[in-house]
Design an enzyme around this catalytic site. Structure first.
Site, PDB file in Angstrom:
ATOM      1  N   HIS A  53       4.814  64.481  -9.656  1.00 26.59           N
ATOM      2  CA  HIS A  53       6.070  64.564  -8.907  1.00 26.59           C
ATOM      3  C   HIS A  53       7.135  63.725  -9.617  1.00 26.59           C
ATOM      4  O   HIS A  53       7.281  62.535  -9.326  1.00 26.59           O
ATOM      5  CB  HIS A  53       5.865  64.049  -7.481  1.00 26.59           C
ATOM      6  N   GLY A  79      -1.169  57.936   0.327  1.00 26.56           N
ATOM      7  CA  GLY A  79      -1.194  59.357   0.057  1.00 26.56           C
ATOM      8  C   GLY A  79      -0.569  60.103   1.215  1.00 26.56           C
ATOM      9  O   GLY A  79       0.518  60.660   1.099  1.00 26.56           O
ATOM     10  N   LEU A 108       1.687  61.061   3.989  1.00 22.59           N
ATOM     11  CA  LEU A 108       3.043  60.570   4.226  1.00 22.59           C
ATOM     12  C   LEU A 108       3.149  59.872   5.580  1.00 22.59           C
ATOM     13  O   LEU A 108       2.552  60.285   6.566  1.00 22.59           O
ATOM     14  CB  LEU A 108       4.041  61.718   4.139  1.00 22.59           C
ATOM     15  N   ASP A 168      11.744  61.546   3.040  1.00 22.30           N
ATOM     16  CA  ASP A 168      11.956  62.307   4.270  1.00 22.30           C
ATOM     17  C   ASP A 168      10.643  62.634   4.962  1.00 22.30           C
ATOM     18  O   ASP A 168      10.562  62.613   6.197  1.00 22.30           O
ATOM     19  CB  ASP A 168      12.711  63.603   3.953  1.00 22.30           C
ATOM     20  N   GLY A 169       9.605  62.952   4.174  1.00 20.03           N
ATOM     21  CA  GLY A 169       8.314  63.274   4.774  1.00 20.03           C
ATOM     22  C   GLY A 169       7.743  62.110   5.547  1.00 20.03           C
ATOM     23  O   GLY A 169       7.179  62.279   6.641  1.00 20.03           O
ATOM     24  N   ASN A 173      17.294  62.095  -0.141  1.00 20.35           N
ATOM     25  CA  ASN A 173      17.698  63.098  -1.140  1.00 20.35           C
ATOM     26  C   ASN A 173      17.848  64.497  -0.562  1.00 20.35           C
ATOM     27  O   ASN A 173      18.165  65.440  -1.278  1.00 20.35           O
ATOM     28  CB  ASN A 173      16.726  63.108  -2.323  1.00 20.35           C
ATOM     29  N   HIS A 183      10.469  68.583  -7.232  1.00 21.25           N
ATOM     30  CA  HIS A 183       9.688  67.689  -6.383  1.00 21.25           C
ATOM     31  C   HIS A 183       8.269  67.498  -6.895  1.00 21.25           C
ATOM     32  O   HIS A 183       7.836  66.370  -7.119  1.00 21.25           O
ATOM     33  CB  HIS A 183       9.629  68.230  -4.948  1.00 21.25           C
ATOM     34  N   SER A 219      -9.744  48.281  29.685  1.00 20.87           N
ATOM     35  CA  SER A 219     -10.878  49.188  29.509  1.00 20.87           C
ATOM     36  C   SER A 219     -11.670  48.887  28.243  1.00 20.87           C
ATOM     37  O   SER A 219     -12.892  49.019  28.220  1.00 20.87           O
ATOM     38  CB  SER A 219     -10.390  50.639  29.463  1.00 20.87           C
ATOM     39  N   GLU A 228      -2.112  55.042  18.875  1.00 20.38           N
ATOM     40  CA  GLU A 228      -3.413  54.874  18.235  1.00 20.38           C
ATOM     41  C   GLU A 228      -3.330  54.920  16.718  1.00 20.38           C
ATOM     42  O   GLU A 228      -3.905  54.077  16.020  1.00 20.38           O
ATOM     43  CB  GLU A 228      -4.393  55.939  18.741  1.00 20.38           C
ATOM     44  N   ASP A 231     -13.662  61.342  34.169  1.00 18.11           N
ATOM     45  CA  ASP A 231     -12.470  61.729  33.412  1.00 18.11           C
ATOM     46  C   ASP A 231     -12.632  63.087  32.737  1.00 18.11           C
ATOM     47  O   ASP A 231     -11.653  63.713  32.353  1.00 18.11           O
ATOM     48  CB  ASP A 231     -12.128  60.669  32.350  1.00 18.11           C
ATOM     49  N   HIS A 239     -11.904  63.576  27.746  1.00 17.31           N
ATOM     50  CA  HIS A 239     -12.100  62.165  27.426  1.00 17.31           C
ATOM     51  C   HIS A 239     -13.528  61.852  26.975  1.00 17.31           C
ATOM     52  O   HIS A 239     -13.815  60.708  26.618  1.00 17.31           O
ATOM     53  CB  HIS A 239     -11.756  61.291  28.640  1.00 17.31           C
ATOM     54  N   ARG A 258     -19.164  52.630  28.656  1.00 17.35           N
ATOM     55  CA  ARG A 258     -18.540  52.249  29.921  1.00 17.35           C
ATOM     56  C   ARG A 258     -19.603  51.820  30.924  1.00 17.35           C
ATOM     57  O   ARG A 258     -19.390  50.905  31.724  1.00 17.35           O
ATOM     58  CB  ARG A 258     -17.742  53.418  30.493  1.00 17.35           C
TER      59      ARG A 258
END
Length: 656
Positions: free
Chosen positions: A27, A116, A118, A154-155, A184, A258, A376, A403, A461, A465, A512
């Site tokens: 690139h 790597g 983005l 931008d990515g 760009n 690119h 939890s 997360e 749940d 879940h 749990r």
């Protein structure tokens, strides 16, 4: 004669287009477009010393737009790092070259993070900035006073993890974090406006960031913008208006530059446009000397810091923590002794909290957190007050419902050094953060993921879940230790193993529901074996029951039923597949002999258990999604009870 900034930048452009052209892969557009910005950053703002690339108080530079890897390879070579050599650059993207297609932290000193996917680099940099402020609060300005710089495209700014990361950074007011946006207006598909029309700077401003713009090819304007960013107390984004592939007269400003080599004719045209007459992979002596002088500027700063470190009363502790070494006397043996003396029935998530109570008292470098599931995940202890914009000395990060951002931030903390990060969420949400977990494994970083509610045992749940395939999918990631402890003792043992392994991340999959304490006698850390004989057969051994986590209790009950019928059954607890695979063949063959029926029991997919049971063995698990009901009803419904497993084992033995 003074070498101009434009000539310095053109050295980056020349190396970048020549390396990509030689590889016929890569690139060239981003490094050619951001060469002027990078020249100002390294020349006037970045604090670094190529002769001491791991100097603790260096600025961190993260190339989040990792596809433009030739930018950082050029900068490292030009400023005097030992590698990459010019030969390394000439073999860009070739087997065994440290100049990989995307920057890899384990290949080259000076590459702070593997970038790597983005957005992940910027999110990782947020963790570095958190670690810097946290350590500054603990050790003071004399030892910790540096910035984290990011070049992002931008990515990086479109990816969802960017939203998570900048929200956290703005909330914590990480003023030492500065992002240089390569604005760009081009992506692989073409112009950015094909897919995006948002006001990026308004979004950053809305999350509490300082925003500023500049002409990315006007070095004076770049200096002005970077100085403004440094002066502001908020995290900053600098929108650098650039032309992708600047210097390539026919392809600059297009998506065609690119991700493809320019081609022989366009390289020649670029050389003419840039007035660059040197042969490929040759830097004129005056320009090379000027770049080396830039690299040498940090030596005195680094030497002064070393002098302050030598006289600081906290020097030994700071040095230990930055090296990633645990205290020489660190052990959970005394804590485990109390568990043996006072058996108790608790969920392994609670067992983890109890272990952390001991760990956080012994290890001041642990830095915990949770993605809005603290109560939890049980990840907070009395030693870990909140880390906030008003008190960076806290040892607990409230990540919010982020997360993926949490996983990447923890990677950045580990890469920065000086802290051991751990964070919690439900195991099923590892889907959201898998990319970050994988990057921790690739980068060989000690990051600990506390993933609770690890099976249908979480109950009502329901299937959204209830993790089914998640533990097995985690086991597939190279260099990731996945622990599924069976009781309070194994949980402590697994925590100790995770903390002592500085070469990769760990997952603790925790329940749990409450589990009985199955280990009641003092012993070595048996979990270190990965699998071990928890109960030996009384009658002649006909079967070996292999189980993990909450299903070890079921295996014990199943063995009792079989023994009542005169069928000898060993019970093997296997908290870690990876540790078991590392054992000698003789040990594994003794534990899982091939001449007896081998049976696995795990409340998840049976896929993969053939490795341990053989094709002729039995595998009890769940190969569908779960359901919403109390845990006990679910285990009965899916056939994961001793009463339903034992008859099938008897039938299999009778049919042989």
């Amino acid at each position: 004669m003074t070498v101009s900034d434009k000539s310095l930048a053109n050295a980056i452009r020349a190396l970048s287009m020549d390396a990509v052209q030689a590889a016929n892969s890569g690139h060239p557009g981003m490094p050619m477009g951001m060469a002027d910005v990078a020249t100002v950053l390294f020349g006037d703002f970045l604090k670094f010393d190529p002769t001491q690339p791991k100097w603790a108080d260096r600025d961190r530079f993260v190339l989040s737009a990792g596809h433009g890897s030739m930018l950082i390879y050029s900068l490292l070579h030009l400023t005097g790092y030992a590698r990459p050599t010019m030969e390394d650059i000439a073999s860009f993207r070739q087997l065994h070259s440290p100049c990989a297609g995307h920057p890899e932290n384990f290949e080259l000193a000076g590459v702070e993070a593997t970038t790597g996917p983005l957005g992940s680099g910027l999110a990782t940099a947020v963790g570095m900035a958190i670690a810097e402020r946290h350590l500054n609060a603990q050790f003071g300005d004399d030892l910790v006073d540096h910035r984290t710089w990011v070049i992002a495209g931008d990515g990086c700014l479109m990816e969802g993890v960017n939203h998570e990361a900048i929200g956290l950074a703005g909330h914590l007011n990480l003023g030492r974090l500065i992002v240089l946006w390569d604005d760009n207006k081009i992506t692989i598909d073409g112009a950015v406006d094909l897919s995006s029309s948002e006001d990026v700077l308004a979004r950053y401003a809305a999350t509490g960031w300082h925003v500023v713009s500049c002409d990315g090819h006007d070095v004076a304007d770049v200096r002005r913008a970077l100085a403004e960013a440094v002066a502001d107390s908020r995290p900053s984004i600098v929108a650098c208006a650039t032309k992708i592939g600047y210097g390539a007269p026919n392809k600059a400003g297009t998506s065609g530059v690119h991700g493809s080599a320019l081609g022989t004719d366009e390289v020649a045209a670029a050389r003419e446009f840039l007035d660059w007459t040197a042969e490929p992979f040759v830097i004129p002596a005056d320009i090379a000397d000027a770049w080396k002088a830039i690299g040498a500027k940090g030596r005195d700063v680094r030497a002064a810091w070393e002098g302050r470190l030598a006289s600081d009363e906290k020097a030994a502790e700071f040095t230990r923590r930055m090296a990633g070494d645990l205290p020489t006397d660190f052990s959970l043996e005394a804590y485990i002794d109390t568990l043996i003396a006072n058996p108790q029935k608790v969920a392994t998530r609670k067992a983890s909290e109890l272990a952390l109570g001991a760990i956080n008292d012994l290890l001041p470098e642990t830095l915990g957190g949770s993605a809005d599931l603290t109560g939890s995940n049980n990840t907070k202890t009395k030693s870990t007050g909140p880390l906030t914009k008003d008190d960076y000395s806290g040892r607990y990060v409230y990540y919010g419902i982020r997360e993926f951002g949490m996983a990447c931030a923890m990677n950045g903390m580990a890469l920065h050094g000086g802290v051991i990060p751990y964070g919690g969420t439900f195991l099923v949400f590892s889907d959201y953060m898998r990319g970050g977990i994988r990057l921790a494994a690739l980068q060989q970083q000690r990051v600990i993921h506390v993933l609770t509610h690890d099976s249908i045992g979480l109950g009502e749940d329901g299937p959204t879940h209830q993790p089914i395939e998640h533990v097995m999918s985690m086991r597939m990631i190279p260099n990731l230790d996945v622990y599924r402890p069976a009781d309070i003792v194994e949980t402590a043992e697994c925590w100790e193993l995770a903390l002592k392994d500085a070469t990769g991340p760990s997952v603790l999959a925790l329940t749990r529901q409450n589990l009985p304490q199955l280990r009641t006698e003092k012993s070595e850390n048996l979990s270190a074996r990965g699998g071990y004989r928890l109960r030996s057969a009384g009658a002649e051994r006909k079967v070996v029951l292999i189980a993990t986590g909450s299903e070890v209790e079921i295996a014990v009950d199943t063995a009792k039923m079989l023994e009542e019928q005169g069928i000898g059954a060993d019970v093997v607890s296997m908290p870690s597949w990876a540790h078991f695979e590392a054992q000698p063949k003789s040990y594994k063959d003794d534990l899982l002999p091939h001449h007896v029926l081998r049976v696995s029991i795990e409340a998840g997919t049976t896929f993969g258990w053939e490795r341990h049971t053989g094709i002729a063995g039995l595998r009890f698990g769940i190969d569908s999604f779960g359901a919403s009901a109390p845990a006990e009803a679910l285990y009965d419904h899916f056939g994961l009870t001793a009463a339903k497993i034992a008859p099938q084992i008897v039938a299999a033995l009778n049919n042989n």
